[in-house]
Write an enzyme that holds these catalytic residues in place. Structure first.
Site: not given
Ligand code: 8OZ
Length: 343
Positions: A5, A154, A157, A159, A214, A296-297
């Protein structure tokens, strides 16, 4: 390249020419999984993340896929619904975000340039769920129209899909809650719809079994993800992509949770992610020829990461101040290595 992101979409959450340049710079990854993109306005949780639900967004993504394909890359799009990890200011008519249950996430979202606590969500009504599955289906159509080689669901994380999977965020007493079979029903329905649109060869899925990202929690992650893997074996997506450890953090996790044992339950391609070094990646792919490693990073500050790893060249450090939002600075201005004679 793992999805990252960066919050640089334009007005209407439309991908921009700058985003096309950024992805094309990283096309030597082999396969890029483009950043999480909301399948609806309701599915957005952070400012300026791109969407894949309007025609303008679809046309914007076409710039990206054309730029990546022009230099020989391949690119999937990650389809995203944040569920309760959102803020009312991002929701249609300033309403409450939605989740499996009305349980607030212990999570921050990013709005107007600042991190703020996720809003109190409302529980989805039973008859709203099929509409969200339909939004995933339409987003898949849009992604294919935009020229993507495939899509990644996805399911990681913390969501929406992950919120359904875990018993800390899913207290439903209908057919989407309670047993593991019920809590994974939403994932199955989304996967089935997306696979019906795109075909098994164009659909992957991302999971984060041991990540507390999260604010998700669950009593027995092994039992849950063993079952999820068995269900995925039946659905047969082209790959399962797993964040091994804590998202955007360490690979450390409860040693009882054995990712190799989990991986063995799925006969297709496994994409491993999180904190891999070149050595770790080679060790994995030597013993598992059907495994890939996503970085990723390290791709943020190293557009030519593959070449740097091959040459054992030094990696550039990313600038955290320019991670989210803004323009070219800290986005498209990280230099590639100079070419050497013989390259
Ligand atoms: C960092 C900031 C906002 C969203 C994820 C899509 O953790 C994200 C995300 C990462 O999967």
């Amino acid at each position: 390249m793992a999805p990252l992101t960066r919050s640089r979409a334009g007005a209407g959450f439309v991908p921009t020419p700058l985003m096309a340049e950024y992805y094309a710079q990283r096309a030597s990854a082999g396969l890029i999984i483009a950043e999480a993109s909301q399948i609806s306005q309701q599915g957005q949780g952070y400012q300026d993340t791109p969407g894949i639900y309007s025609q303008e967004q679809t046309d914007g993504w076409r710039l990206v896929t054309d730029a990546v394909h022009a230099v020989g890359g391949h690119i999937f799009l990650q389809l995203w619904h944040v569920g309760r990890v959102s803020h009312s200011s991002l929701q249609p008519d300033g309403g409450q975000p939605v989740g499996p249950s009305a349980i607030q996430a212990d999570a921050l979202t990013f709005v107007d340039g600042a991190f703020v606590t996720a809003s109190q969500p409302r529980a989805l009504a039973l008859d709203e769920i099929s509409g969200i599955v339909q939004a995933y289906r339409q987003a898949t159509r849009n992604a294919l129209e935009a020229g993507f080689d495939g899509v990644e669901i996805h399911a990681a994380n913390g969501y929406l899909i992950d919120q359904f999977l875990r018993d800390g965020s899913n207290h439903r007493n209908d057919r989407y809650g309670g047993s593991i079979e019920n809590r994974s029903r939403f994932l199955r329905e989304v996967m089935a719809a997306v696979i019906e649109e795109a075909g098994v060869g164009r659909v992957g899925v991302r999971l984060s079994p041991v990540s507390p990202a999260n604010g998700v929690s669950n009593a027995d992650n092994w039992a849950l993800f063993e079952s999820v893997f068995d269900q995925l074996e039946q659905l047969a997506p082209v790959y399962v992509h797993v964040i091994e450890g804590a998202t955007m953090s360490s690979r450390d996790h409860d040693p009882e949770f054995d990712f190799q044992r989990l991986r063995a339950r799925f006969s297709g391609t496994y994409i491993a992610n999180n904190g891999y070094t070149s050595e770790l990646a080679h060790a994995l792919t030597a013993k598992d020829p059907n495994a890939l490693v996503a970085f990723g990073r390290s791709f943020i500050a190293n557009p030519d990461l593959v070449r740097r790893l091959k040459l054992n060249a030094p990696l550039q450090r990313l600038d955290k101040q320019t991670l989210y939002g803004g323009g070219a600075a800290g986005y498209t201005d990280y230099p590639a290595l100079a070419m050497q004679p013989g390259d």
